[in-house]
Every structure is written in C-alpha cells, then in structure tokens.
Design an enzyme around this catalytic site. Structure first.
Site, PDB file in Angstrom:
ATOM      1  N   SER A   1       5.598  -5.175  -3.184  1.00 15.49           N
ATOM      2  CA  SER A   1       4.432  -5.034  -4.283  1.00 15.49           C
ATOM      3  C   SER A   1       4.062  -6.284  -4.573  1.00 15.49           C
ATOM      4  O   SER A   1       3.476  -6.940  -3.921  1.00 15.49           O
ATOM      5  CB  SER A   1       5.128  -4.125  -5.315  1.00 15.49           C
TER       6      SER A   1
ATOM      7  N   ASP B   1      -1.424  -1.078  -4.961  1.00 15.46           N
ATOM      8  CA  ASP B   1      -1.265   0.257  -5.427  1.00 15.46           C
ATOM      9  C   ASP B   1      -1.732   0.210  -7.060  1.00 15.46           C
ATOM     10  O   ASP B   1      -1.650   0.902  -7.933  1.00 15.46           O
ATOM     11  CB  ASP B   1      -0.125   0.925  -5.273  1.00 15.46           C
TER      12      ASP B   1
END
Length: 445
Positions: free
Chosen positions: A102, A245
């Site tokens: 991430s 995301d």
C-alpha cells in the site's frame, strides 16, 4: 483465536525478513491452494501487484506455490488493488491475490486476498490458511499441477470498469486535472481513465522504477500535487497511494480535502439526486463535524474501528452503501466491492459536473472541527483503563463540549502509548481539554 501472520490488511513486512520471504510466500500460496481445493476441484487464482521491485520475486513464489497445489494462476501484472478485486469477480476466479504494501516504501511488501466476490476475506478464512501452514505440504502429482497464463489486457478491462461507474450522460470535458499515482500500481490506468472521459490530464508520480513507490508523491505526500496543481492552473489534483485504494484531492487554490470531507460530498450528491442514504459508516477518527452535518440531514453516522476492513464489515452488517476514513479509503458498495481511489475520484467529479459547483462550494457548509492528538507514554504496568482521575476528567470535558466536540482515548496497537484525542469547534478549547486529559495519565512526580 489470535492470528499469527495476518494483520488487518493481509500479511505485510520488510522483504527478506519473516514472513515476507520467497520460501514463506511459496508455502503460503500452497496452503491457500489446499484451503481452496476443499470446496473446488480446480481453482483459479488471479495475481496482481504494485510496482515494487520485490513484486517479481514474490509473484514467482506465489505462482509456484499455487501450481504445486493444483491451482491455476492468471497473472495480471501491475494493477491497482481494486482492479484485482474487480477482475476476480469479472473473471469468475476462485480468489484474487495482491502483492503490495500500500502506502509503505519499497523495502516493504505484503500479500492480501480477495474472495470470488471481490471482497476481503474474514478472520475464519485467514485462520484456516494459518492452520494449513502448520501442516506438511502435499504436492500434487505431475498430471494435476496447476498452469499459469497472463491476462495481457487486464489494465484495459479495469479502465473500462472505472469509466462505467461515471454517469453515462456526463463527461469531464473542459476540466484540467493533475493525476499523481505515487509511482505505484495506477501509473498506467489512472491517467487514461480521466483522459478517456474527456479531461485534460497531466501526470506526476507515474514513472515507477521499482524503488520509488510512494517516495515524495501520492496520497501520503500531497505537497508535490499541490505544487503541480497551482503551477499548472489545473482545476483539481488527484492523489492515489501505491496500490490506488485511497484518494486525496486538491483544488485549484491548493486546498487539500481529506477522506471525511469527500465522504460527505458523496453523500450530499446522492441526496441531491433523490437517493438519500439510510446511514453512513465512518471510524472512531471521523471528524465530529461530519457527524453533525449528517445528523442535520437525518442520516445516522456509525463509527467502526479504524481500518477500511472494519468499515466494510459494518456496511455489510447494516446493508448500507457509503463509508470511509479520513485517510481517503472510501467505499461506495453500489459502485465497487472495495475501496477504490479512482472510482472515488470519479464520484466526486461527477458531483461537481452535475451540480456545476466546485468541491469547495459543495462543502461550504462543512467546517471540520480542530482535532488535537496527544500521545502519552505509559510506564510499565500502568493501568490507564482504571484511572479514576482520567475517567472523572473525561466526564467533565464531555459535559463541557456537549455536541460541539468529542473525546477519544485509545491505546496504540504497536507502542506503549495512550492516544488522547479531543475535537472541539474552538482550537484552543480542544488543546486545553486534551492537555487536561493527558495530565491525568502522567506519572506522579
């Protein structure tokens, strides 16, 4: 039961250190394959990744582990995490796997999984995988080994999906955008999505070299985007993180809008078109101003634990559609099964185009409450939960603040700290209240 390897978002760590080593990842894939084969004779797994250099190594380990268990593999290459979730569902695959850490820097990496429906898997599934990891591997015979192939048009399929979430009767023509992909997984797809919908697009953070993911760019480093937007006189800047995301948005003035504000804007857009939500899910950290504004619209805000996984669980439990975090993880479950930075940005821009207003104008009624956070280090054995002075001071401050603020006191999950957070309409009051609470936790001198 406590999980040994899985955290709140899969398995993550520093590459080369347990558990992010090629031998463990191979064993992990083999164990996952054995779990899948309990309910399916010939499973198929999709594997996507971000742009970290270690992705090549871990992708090969996953492929070998799955094939050794008799599981077929489809390689997607670099693709945003929500793109893997979408294609898992669209391709009728058994499971989706993402290789990403991430927003972390390149020395870290991780593995996370999506169900056949494109949703994150529950604790019970993760515990089943961990149990399989404790068993000796059982290699299938040569005739039953899995195969691997590459889905070469994966980025194009995901681009079309993203565009399908934007209203068919609207375009982005006349809008100038700067897109920052953090040198991460969205470096190809994000600029193309907005360009194909009609926007004039310039890109930063879209030149990955395997070592520069999230370095000085992206949702966790928005200064580069603010500078680019103001210098280029763009209408908006869109910042994603390494796996795309989460979303941060900048307007023409250089103002940065966080996830709380963008969540409220998405709610307001639904209300404007006669689709008022029954409720919205935030987290313990969602700004009080959002709660007050939603209540004014007759909409309940429910707070989940911090983490988009917990927001999703609460949405599913209540049958609601909209939720998110201040960090920019936003969920619109009638658009996608998971948080998606590109899709979230399209929902925000759709609200602007449909209304003819800017983001700032749409959020004119929202002024976030000042938030003060003080970390208090605990002494060994200190019992802060049964601290009478803290409990009494908390009651007094909550009475003082009423509906114009709130108190949140919670332990750090990684350090011997208690985090004292106070929100109030007045910054000085928030600071004073936080200091009063923190003082009750300081050891006696």
């Amino acid at each position: 039961m406590t999980r040994k390897y899985f955290g709140t978002d899969g398995i993550r760590g520093t590459v080369g250190q347990s558990p992010i080593t090629p031998d463990f990842v191979l064993r992990l894939a083999h164990a996952v394959g054995r779990v899948l084969k309990k309910s399916e004779a010939r499973p198929t797994v999709l594997i996507g990744k971000d742009t970290r250099i270690s992705g090549y190594m871990l992708e090969s380990a996953l492929e070998s582990g799955f094939n050794s268990a008799g599981v077929d593999v489809v390689l997607l290459g670099p693709l945003p995490t929500p793109g893997v979730a979408y294609l898992t569902r669209a391709q009728r695959a058994s499971l989706g796997v993402v290789i990403s850490a991430s927003h972390n820097a390149y020395p870290d990496n991780g593995i996370k999984f999506f169900s056949a429906q494109g949703t994150k898997l529950d604790d019970a599934w993760e515990l089943a995988v961990e149990a399989a990891l404790e068993e000796a591997p059982v290699w299938v015979d040569s005739a039953n080994l899995g195969k691997a192939r590459r889905l070469n048009d994966a980025p194009g399929r995901y681009i079309e999906f993203c565009k399908s979430t934007f209203a068919n009767d609207l375009t982005l023509r006349g809008m100038k955008l700067v897109v920052d992909a953090a040198h991460g997984a969205a470096y190809q797809v994000a600029p193309n999505v907005f360009h194909e919908l009609g926007a004039e697009v310039s890109s930063i953070g879209c030149a990955p070299d395997g070592l520069n993911i999230n370095k000085g760019f992206g949702a966790t480093h928005p200064a580069a985007l603010v500078e680019a937007v103001t210098a280029q006189k763009a209408d908006y800047g869109i910042a994603l993180d390494g796996d795309a995301d989460r979303l941060q948005l900048v307007d023409a003035s250089g103002r940065l809008f966080n996830g709380d504000e963008l969540l409220y804007l998405m709610v307001a857009e639904r209300i404007a078109r006669g689709d008022k939500p029954a409720g919205v899910v935030g987290t313990l950290m969602t700004n009080k101003a959002i709660e007050v504004a939603l209540r004014g619209q007759g909409i309940e805000l429910v707070r989940a634990k911090v983490g988009d996984r917990y927001v999703l669980e609460e949405l599913e439990k209540r049958g609601w559609l909209l939720g998110g975090e201040g960090s920019g993880h936003l969920l619109a479950l009638d658009r996608h099964t998971t948080g998606d930075g590109i899709v979230s940005a399209l929902q925000v821009l759709q609200a602007c185009v449909r209304s003819g207003k800017t983001v700032a104008q749409l959020l004119a009624e929202i002024t976030l409450f000042p938030q003060v956070l003080i970390n208090v280090r605990l002494t060994p054995g200190q019992d802060w939960k049964n601290n009478d002075a803290l409990a009494g001071e908390t009651r007094r401050i909550e009475a003082e603040l009423g509906d114009s603020g709130r108190v949140l006191i919670r332990a750090s999950g990684t350090e011997p700290l208690v985090r004292v957070m106070v929100e109030a309409r007045d910054a000085k009051q928030a600071q004073s209240c936080a200091q009063r609470l923190a003082a009750t936790l300081e050891p006696a001198r």
